[in-house]
Write a protein that holds these residues in place. Structure first.
Motif, PDB file in Angstrom:
ATOM      1  N   THR A 103       0.862  -1.189   0.000  1.00 40.18           N
ATOM      2  CA  THR A 103       0.000   0.000   0.000  1.00 40.18           C
ATOM      3  C   THR A 103       0.896   1.236   0.000  1.00 40.18           C
ATOM      4  OG1 THR A 103      -0.057  -0.052   2.402  1.00 40.18           O
ATOM      5  CG2 THR A 103      -1.842  -1.187   1.233  1.00 40.18           C
ATOM      6  N   ASP A 155      -0.872   4.109   4.305  1.00 40.53           N
ATOM      7  CA  ASP A 155      -2.318   4.048   4.115  1.00 40.53           C
ATOM      8  C   ASP A 155      -2.775   2.649   3.734  1.00 40.53           C
ATOM      9  OD1 ASP A 155      -4.938   4.591   3.804  1.00 40.53           O
ATOM     10  OD2 ASP A 155      -4.722   5.702   1.927  1.00 40.53           O
ATOM     11  N   SER A 176      -5.651   1.446   3.836  1.00 41.85           N
ATOM     12  CA  SER A 176      -7.009   1.341   3.291  1.00 41.85           C
ATOM     13  C   SER A 176      -6.959   0.843   1.849  1.00 41.85           C
ATOM     14  CB  SER A 176      -7.715   2.695   3.352  1.00 41.85           C
ATOM     15  OG  SER A 176      -7.111   3.618   2.475  1.00 41.85           O
ATOM     16  N   GLY A 177      -5.771   0.824   1.253  1.00 42.22           N
ATOM     17  CA  GLY A 177      -5.637   0.382  -0.130  1.00 42.22           C
ATOM     18  C   GLY A 177      -5.579  -1.118  -0.331  1.00 42.22           C
ATOM     19  N   HIS A 188      -9.881  -3.290   2.034  1.00 43.98           N
ATOM     20  CA  HIS A 188      -9.800  -1.928   2.573  1.00 43.98           C
ATOM     21  C   HIS A 188      -9.375  -1.815   4.026  1.00 43.98           C
ATOM     22  CE1 HIS A 188     -11.748  -1.351  -1.223  1.00 43.98           C
ATOM     23  NE2 HIS A 188     -12.761  -2.087  -0.827  1.00 43.98           N
ATOM     24  N   SER A 189      -8.672  -2.830   4.527  1.00 39.91           N
ATOM     25  CA  SER A 189      -8.044  -2.672   5.844  1.00 39.91           C
ATOM     26  C   SER A 189      -6.784  -3.541   5.896  1.00 39.91           C
ATOM     27  CB  SER A 189      -8.987  -3.050   6.985  1.00 39.91           C
ATOM     28  OG  SER A 189      -8.908  -4.442   7.264  1.00 39.91           O
ATOM     29  N   ILE A 214      -7.334  11.653   2.392  1.00 36.38           N
ATOM     30  CA  ILE A 214      -7.407  10.261   2.843  1.00 36.38           C
ATOM     31  C   ILE A 214      -8.550  10.151   3.835  1.00 36.38           C
ATOM     32  CG2 ILE A 214      -6.239   8.410   4.111  1.00 36.38           C
ATOM     33  CD1 ILE A 214      -3.569   9.627   3.148  1.00 36.38           C
ATOM     34  N   ALA A 236     -10.213   8.068   6.428  1.00 35.53           N
ATOM     35  CA  ALA A 236      -9.850   6.919   7.264  1.00 35.53           C
ATOM     36  C   ALA A 236     -11.044   6.432   8.071  1.00 35.53           C
ATOM     37  CB  ALA A 236      -8.722   7.309   8.220  1.00 35.53           C
ATOM     38  N   GLU A 237     -10.994   5.161   8.440  1.00 33.83           N
ATOM     39  CA  GLU A 237     -11.973   4.656   9.403  1.00 33.83           C
ATOM     40  C   GLU A 237     -11.646   5.254  10.781  1.00 33.83           C
ATOM     41  OE1 GLU A 237     -11.843   0.629  10.626  1.00 33.83           O
ATOM     42  OE2 GLU A 237      -9.681   0.467  10.517  1.00 33.83           O
ATOM     43  N   GLU A 253     -10.292   1.994   5.660  1.00 33.43           N
ATOM     44  CA  GLU A 253     -11.031   2.927   4.813  1.00 33.43           C
ATOM     45  C   GLU A 253     -12.223   3.551   5.567  1.00 33.43           C
ATOM     46  OE1 GLU A 253     -11.319   3.917   1.408  1.00 33.43           O
ATOM     47  OE2 GLU A 253     -13.162   4.824   2.164  1.00 33.43           O
ATOM     48  N   LYS A 293     -15.950   2.289   5.878  1.00 38.27           N
ATOM     49  CA  LYS A 293     -16.290   1.229   6.827  1.00 38.27           C
ATOM     50  C   LYS A 293     -16.983   1.771   8.066  1.00 38.27           C
ATOM     51  CE  LYS A 293     -12.575  -1.996   5.627  1.00 38.27           C
ATOM     52  NZ  LYS A 293     -13.162  -3.328   5.774  1.00 38.27           N
TER      53      LYS A 293
END
Lengths: 93, 419
Positions: free
Chosen positions: B84, B106, B108-109, B113-114, B351, B353-354, B386, B389
């Motif tokens: 990522t 990051d 989330s990629g 997505h985690s 970005i 983010a969660e 991400e 979520k």
């Protein structure tokens, strides 16, 4: 007075493979239950309690679904018919 | 489960108890037979070079020689997560008053997505080596999706157990992969306990629980976050890193990954500092750090950062060790600060983010204000997932700035009115 104790796989070598054992503790506390278990299944206590008499760090005890670390630890009362679970700690995630 | 004849765990040699040092063979064991301590994979690495890694695939499998997996793992049907982006975050640095360089790792990629795709990929591979047919887990949501997706790709059955009050969209996102999604009446710690109790039962005899009986392998997947940060920085370690703490495993393993890179000579010696981030509504590790304790006192979680809501984190003591050894710190922030953190990262860097990423940004700000993080040093912060979520956490009203007629004048009016 009797309580039921759920034994994790890792300790069933002590209970002859039994997953659930019924115990009539001398003293109606978690510590009393463990002492009674020890009388029937010698060696099991030292797996659960340290030499200084504390619950081992990586083991969790539940009495009727309540984690005893939120209660009184080994002094937590075990009412008649209680379900006690011994569960090795898992980190989760 | 018995091992298949061709079981291969690469350079891994055995399991070792992190508490008492007892050894166990490579198998589906997660708890030390002596003391119940957590088991960790041990290795005998040969020579591993930068060139060898760089010639590998653009996924975490480029680090296969450092993981408990067979050499041909990249050819197997996993989600091949990892690699990522490590994004320079100059705008966020400015907003936080950081004058040294700042990056966001990051994660989330990843495919679901985690960062959980990483740990699942390693656990799944080990599980197949050990002969498990079903991929299972206890989850707060992210892991459920990662397991269900990975199992679908490998043609395995999946069984995920989650708290029944989990957000609906997380359940739906998991159900899309058509495995078993079982809601449990209880919180995450209850689900986790149930999964521990399922080990050795008839119904679950062929289940590899990624975060229970496959946990030693699973945890190793997190090392790859650390490996990638080092490689993406140009084969060196940053001065400081801020990592969200749930079980404490990710933080512990990023540190382990860097120590392995140092031992293998892949990076030069560098005194990095490791910082942890928790939500105040579930801060057992942060509390132990502040109190100078080695033992974690469990809490009952109450925070919007549900992916960090582990009240009884068994890797907490090891996270404390890593933070103290490197002269770092662990902080915690309120849910309101978490939301501010999510917004700040989105506004400054694009970005989203969660909630766990919001925790990391907000704790970074707090540790800077407390003088615990050095604003002049090079810093990496880790976003684990991400923002879609945990959309509920940041939703305000209907999301529109304005709702207008389709006319140029109306648009002009909205823009003139400002944000």
């Amino acid at each position: 007075m009797s309580v039921s104790v759920r034994i994790p796989t890792i300790l069933r070598t002590y209970t002859g493979g039994e997953a659930n054992v019924d115990v009539e503790p001398g003293e109606a506390t978690l510590g009393g239950v463990i002492d009674t278990l020890e009388a029937s299944y010698p060696g099991i206590k030292q797996r659960l309690v340290s030499d200084t008499g504390e619950m081992r760090r990586f083991i969790n005890f539940y009495i009727n679904d309540d984690d005893v670390r939120f209660l009184e630890g080994l002094a937590t009362p075990t009412p008649d018919g209680a379900q006690i679970s011994i569960v090795p700690a898992v980190a989760g995630g | 489960m018995s091992e298949t004849p061709a079981a291969s765990f690469g350079a891994a040699t055995h399991l070792v108890c992190r508490a008492c040092g007892a050894h166990a063979t490579l198998g589906a064991d997660y708890s030390c037979w002596e003391c119940f301590g957590p088991l960790e994979v041990a290795y005998e690495f040969g020579t591993v070079t930068r060139e060898q890694i760089q010639a590998g695939p653009l996924s975490l499998w480029r680090y296969a020689p450092l993981l408990p997996v067979p050499a041909n793992v990249a050819e197997t049907r996993t989600l091949s997560p990892g690699m990522t982006r490590l994004q320079p975050a100059d705008n966020l640095a400015k907003a936080l008053g950081i004058t040294g360089k700042l990056w966001v790792k990051d994660d989330s990629g990843n495919p679901t997505h985690s960062f959980k795709d990483r740990v699942v990929a390693v656990a799944q591979t080990a599980g197949i080596q050990l002969g498990f047919k079903t991929l299972a887990c206890a989850s707060t949501g992210n892991l459920a999706q990662a397991v269900a997706a990975a199992a679908a790709r490998a043609g395995q059955r999946s069984v995920v157990l989650v708290p029944s009050n989990l957000e609906s969209h997380k359940i739906q996102a998991t159900a899309a992969y058509n495995g078993f999604v079982i809601g449990i009446d209880g919180n995450y710690d209850d689900v986790n306990r149930l999964c521990s109790e399922l080990i050795g039962e008839e119904v679950s005899a062929d289940w590899g629980f990624v975060n229970v009986n496959l946990r030693p392998y699973y945890a190793e997947g997190s090392k790859t976050v650390g490996y990638e940060i080092a490689e993406q920085l140009g084969w060196r370690l940053p001065d400081q890193v801020v990592i969200p703490v749930a079980s404490g495993s990710l933080l512990t393993k990023i540190d382990r990954g860097w120590r392995e890179f140092l031992a293998l000579g892949l990076v030069e010696e560098h005194n990095y500092r490791v910082f942890g981030a928790q939500a105040t509504g579930c801060n057992p590790v942060s509390t132990a750090f502040a109190d100078g304790q080695d033992v974690i006192r469990p809490v009952k979680p109450n925070t919007i950062a549900k992916s960090l809501a582990i009240g009884n984190p068994a890797d907490g003591p090891y996270a404390l060790d890593a933070v103290r050894r490197t002269n770092g710190a662990i902080g915690d922030v309120t849910d309101a600060e978490v939301i501010e953190g999510i917004r700040l990262l989105a506004e400054t860097e694009g970005i989203f983010a969660e909630t766990a990423g919001g925790v990391t940004v907000a704790v970074t700000r707090k540790l800077l204000a407390q003088g615990l993080l050095d604003p002049t040093a090079e810093t990496v912060i880790v976003n684990t997932g991400e923002g879609l979520k945990t959309l509920d956490a940041v939703s305000t009203g209907d999301g529109f700035t304005a709702t207008i007629a389709p006319s140029v004048d109306s648009v002009s009016l909205v823009i003139a009115s400002g944000k």
